[in-house]
Scaffold this motif. Structure first.
Motif, PDB file in Angstrom:
ATOM      1  N   GLN A 270       0.850  -1.192   0.000  1.00  0.00           N
ATOM      2  CA  GLN A 270       0.000   0.000   0.000  1.00  0.00           C
ATOM      3  C   GLN A 270       0.889   1.247   0.000  1.00  0.00           C
ATOM      4  OE1 GLN A 270      -3.817   0.349   0.550  1.00  0.00           O
ATOM      5  NE2 GLN A 270      -3.384  -1.503  -0.639  1.00  0.00           N
ATOM      6  N   TYR A 280      -4.021   6.995  -5.215  1.00  0.00           N
ATOM      7  CA  TYR A 280      -5.478   7.127  -5.317  1.00  0.00           C
ATOM      8  C   TYR A 280      -5.953   6.730  -6.712  1.00  0.00           C
ATOM      9  CZ  TYR A 280     -10.105   9.260  -5.384  1.00  0.00           C
ATOM     10  OH  TYR A 280     -11.455   9.481  -5.515  1.00  0.00           O
ATOM     11  N   GLY A 283      -5.504   2.985  -7.147  1.00  0.00           N
ATOM     12  CA  GLY A 283      -6.172   2.156  -6.149  1.00  0.00           C
ATOM     13  C   GLY A 283      -5.236   1.425  -5.221  1.00  0.00           C
ATOM     14  N   THR A 284      -4.020   1.957  -5.051  1.00  0.00           N
ATOM     15  CA  THR A 284      -3.055   1.293  -4.165  1.00  0.00           C
ATOM     16  C   THR A 284      -3.051   1.905  -2.765  1.00  0.00           C
ATOM     17  OG1 THR A 284      -1.341   2.712  -5.147  1.00  0.00           O
ATOM     18  CG2 THR A 284      -1.508   0.454  -5.966  1.00  0.00           C
ATOM     19  N   ASP A 285      -4.168   2.507  -2.398  1.00  0.00           N
ATOM     20  CA  ASP A 285      -4.301   3.046  -1.040  1.00  0.00           C
ATOM     21  C   ASP A 285      -5.633   2.663  -0.402  1.00  0.00           C
ATOM     22  OD1 ASP A 285      -6.029   4.547  -2.543  1.00  0.00           O
ATOM     23  OD2 ASP A 285      -5.368   6.492  -1.784  1.00  0.00           O
ATOM     24  N   GLN A 286      -6.316   1.659  -0.974  1.00  0.00           N
ATOM     25  CA  GLN A 286      -7.657   1.319  -0.499  1.00  0.00           C
ATOM     26  C   GLN A 286      -7.662   0.779   0.920  1.00  0.00           C
ATOM     27  OE1 GLN A 286      -9.439  -1.225  -3.473  1.00  0.00           O
ATOM     28  NE2 GLN A 286      -9.610   0.418  -4.986  1.00  0.00           N
ATOM     29  N   ARG A 289      -7.006   3.641   3.304  1.00  0.00           N
ATOM     30  CA  ARG A 289      -8.165   4.523   3.501  1.00  0.00           C
ATOM     31  C   ARG A 289      -9.198   3.939   4.459  1.00  0.00           C
ATOM     32  NH1 ARG A 289      -9.042   8.860   0.278  1.00  0.00           N
ATOM     33  NH2 ARG A 289      -7.350   9.342  -1.169  1.00  0.00           N
ATOM     34  N   GLN A 290      -9.124   2.653   4.696  1.00  0.00           N
ATOM     35  CA  GLN A 290     -10.053   2.013   5.625  1.00  0.00           C
ATOM     36  C   GLN A 290      -9.444   1.842   7.024  1.00  0.00           C
ATOM     37  OE1 GLN A 290     -11.029  -1.651   3.666  1.00  0.00           O
ATOM     38  NE2 GLN A 290     -12.001  -0.647   1.914  1.00  0.00           N
TER      39      GLN A 290
END
Length: 318
Positions: A270, A280, A283-286, A289-290
């Motif tokens: 990540q 972002y 999509g390598t921070d999903q 972000r959770q």
């Protein structure tokens, strides 16, 4: 329904328009204010620069070595020297109470720390400095790097924006490259020996990675722009201190948040970039972000550690 929709659109347009005007006014005011400070102090900096220029008799290699190596090196080791005292001794508490990964590096393993210092010094003296030689000739070719006249404040801000954009692009993709299984095993794994990083670990890496991911993304912007040596010194120093903050393991008040890259060391797959923009988009921070780390990913404007105000969720009993 149509009237409600129209009212909603009007409110949205008003809010966005007002926000845009306020943002523009803030940017213009900040730029004007900083320009006034720069104009007021400009004679001092210009005079200081000319004194230094005369002191080294205009020797371009000496000037370049000071600006591109000595000044950034002092910034790096000065900042990390303070952090290492806290890492080893656990004091002062003003720093250590802001530790991100609680219970880790408390205190730091001195054997691992010595190894990190030796590797960082090797990378600086035997990788970074030799890379300055071709850079020096590129800057000489541009012809502006050693000018007796300093760049304007507006030009330096524009350069800084371009440098940051170039670094984000190059670092993100080269960083993802060294995470490929084969390259990770033989090159990048060394950097990830520290799952809870400290500041000096920012340049604790395999020499090939230090060239590809640490040095080239920072050097490329000034080479493209033909920047003045003072701009290069400021940018290199800023880049080294910023990456040290990202790795330092402490979320200190009023400094940029290190949560993003600290999470990368914790989870490996990540948060590959610097700013997070490309993460972002790709999509390598999903997972980030959770997480609670994402909630803490902001500038701390109080003296209460975010690990206290936004604690991790309690683990479920098995």
């Amino acid at each position: 329904q149509e009237e409600k929709l129209l009212d909603a659109l009007k409110i949205t347009a008003y809010a966005l328009g007002t926000g845009l005007l306020l943002f523009t006014a803030l940017v213009n005011f900040t730029s004007w204010y900083m320009q006034n400070i720069w104009d007021t102090s400009d004679p001092f900096w210009q005079t200081t620069w000319l004194k230094f220029y005369d002191l080294v008799e205009g020797n371009e290699w000496t000037i370049f070595l000071w600006g591109a190596a000595v000044v950034p090196g002092l910034a790096f080791w000065g900042f990390n020297g303070i952090l290492m005292v806290a890492d080893v001794t656990g004091k002062p508490a003003f720093i250590t109470r802001y530790r991100i990964q609680l219970g880790k590096n408390d205190p730091v393993d001195t054997k691992k720390l010595r190894q990190a210092i030796y590797t960082a010094l090797f990378n600086q003296f035997f990788v970074s400095v030799p890379m300055l030689v071709p850079m020096f000739y590129v800057m000489k070719w541009w012809g502006n790097t050693f000018s007796k006249e300093l760049p304007t404040f507006q030009w330096f801000l524009m350069e800084l924006s371009i440098f940051t954009l170039i670094e984000e692009i190059l670092f993100y993709y080269t960083h993802r490259l060294v995470h490929l299984p084969l390259l990770y095993k033989h090159i990048h794994k060394k950097h990830h020996e520290w799952t809870a990083p400290i500041g000096v670990v920012s340049i604790y890496a395999h020499p090939l990675e230090h060239i590809l991911s640490n040095t080239l993304p920072v050097m490329t912007g000034p080479m493209i722009m033909g920047s003045h040596i003072v701009s290069i010194a400021a940018w290199f120093s800023l880049a080294l201190v910023t990456t040290s903050i990202s790795h330092c393991g402490y979320h200190l008040p009023f400094l940029p948040s290190p949560e993003f890259h600290d999470f990368h060391h914790l989870k490996f797959n990540q948060c590959y970039g610097v700013l997070g923009v490309l993460d972002y988009l790709h999509g390598t921070d999903q997972v980030f972000r959770q997480s609670k780390a994402f909630e803490r990913h902001r500038v701390l404007l109080s003296l209460t550690p975010l690990s206290e105000s936004i604690p991790e969720a309690p683990k479920r009993a098995e």
